[in-house]
Write an enzyme that holds these catalytic residues in place. Structure first.
Site, PDB file in Angstrom:
ATOM      1  N   CYS A 190      -2.824   3.124  -9.503  1.00 56.06           N
ATOM      2  CA  CYS A 190      -1.859   2.310 -10.252  1.00 56.06           C
ATOM      3  C   CYS A 190      -0.630   1.995  -9.396  1.00 56.06           C
ATOM      4  O   CYS A 190       0.137   2.890  -9.036  1.00 56.06           O
ATOM      5  CB  CYS A 190      -1.467   3.078 -11.515  1.00 56.06           C
ATOM      6  SG  CYS A 190      -0.051   2.421 -12.408  1.00 56.06           S
TER       7      CYS A 190
ATOM      8  N   CYS B 136       2.725   2.962 -10.950  1.00 54.15           N
ATOM      9  CA  CYS B 136       2.859   4.422 -10.928  1.00 54.15           C
ATOM     10  C   CYS B 136       3.361   4.891  -9.564  1.00 54.15           C
ATOM     11  O   CYS B 136       4.254   5.739  -9.480  1.00 54.15           O
ATOM     12  CB  CYS B 136       1.515   5.101 -11.216  1.00 54.15           C
ATOM     13  SG  CYS B 136       0.826   4.762 -12.840  1.00 54.15           S
TER      14      CYS B 136
END
Length: 145
Positions: A66, A69
Site C-alpha cells: 500500500c 501506508c
C-alpha cells in the site's frame, strides 16, 4: 498503577502512572513498554493489549504493498515519539493477519483505530500527517474506569 501488555513477549506489567514517560521496561523480557516507537504486532498481542492496557492504544492497519501506508509510516513513527508516555502506537500487517482485519471490519488501508477502556473509541481511514495522528490519539480516554 497502570497495566500494560509487553508488545514483545505478551506479559502483563504494572507500572506506576508517574513513570510512564520515563521508559518503563517489561519485568519479564526487558523490552520497552512506552518507548515512543511504533511496534509491529500480531493479532493475539493486539487482542490482549486491547483488553488489558490502561493507556490509549492506536493501531495502524496497513499492508506492505500500500503506497499511502508506506507514505504514512514515517509520520506514524513521529507521532509515536511525540506521544511517548501518553499513548502506545502499534502497526498490524493486514496481509499477515487477515483474521484481525476481518474482525475489525477493515475495508481500506491505512486505517487507524484507537482503543481506550477496552473498546474502540475512534476510527480514521487514509494517510495522515503526524500532527493529525497525535490529535486522533489524544481524543481517546486514558485509563479504565
Amino acid at each position: 498503577m497502570v497495566k500494560l501488555v509487553c508488545l514483545d513477549c505478551g506479559q502483563t506489567n504494572r507500572v506506576p502512572q508517574d513513570r510512564l514517560g520515563s521508559g518503563p521496561k517489561c519485568g519479564t523480557c526487558g523490552a520497552g513498554l512506552m518507548d515512543g516507537k511504533a511496534h509491529e504486532i500480531d493479532d493475539a498481542t493486539l487482542e490482549k493489549a486491547i483488553r488489558t492496557d490502561d493507556v490509549p492504544l492506536v493501531v495502524d492497519f496497513w499492508a506492505p504493498w500500500c503506497g499511502p501506508c508506506r507514505m504514512m509510516a514515517p509520520e506514524y513513527s513521529k507521532a509515536a515519539a511525540a506521544l511517548k508516555g501518553r499513548s502506545r502506537l502499534v502497526k498490524l500487517n493486514t496481509e499477515q493477519h487477515q483474521r484481525a482485519s476481518a474482525k475489525f471490519g477493515i475495508r481500506g488501508i491505512p486505517t487507524l483505530i484507537a482503543f481506550g477502556k477496552g473498546r474502540e473509541a475512534a476510527r480514521q481511514s487514509g494517510a495522515l500527517p503526524a500532527a493529525q495522528i497525535e490529535a486522533f490519539a489524544n481524543q481517546v480516554p486514558a485509563a479504565k474506569g
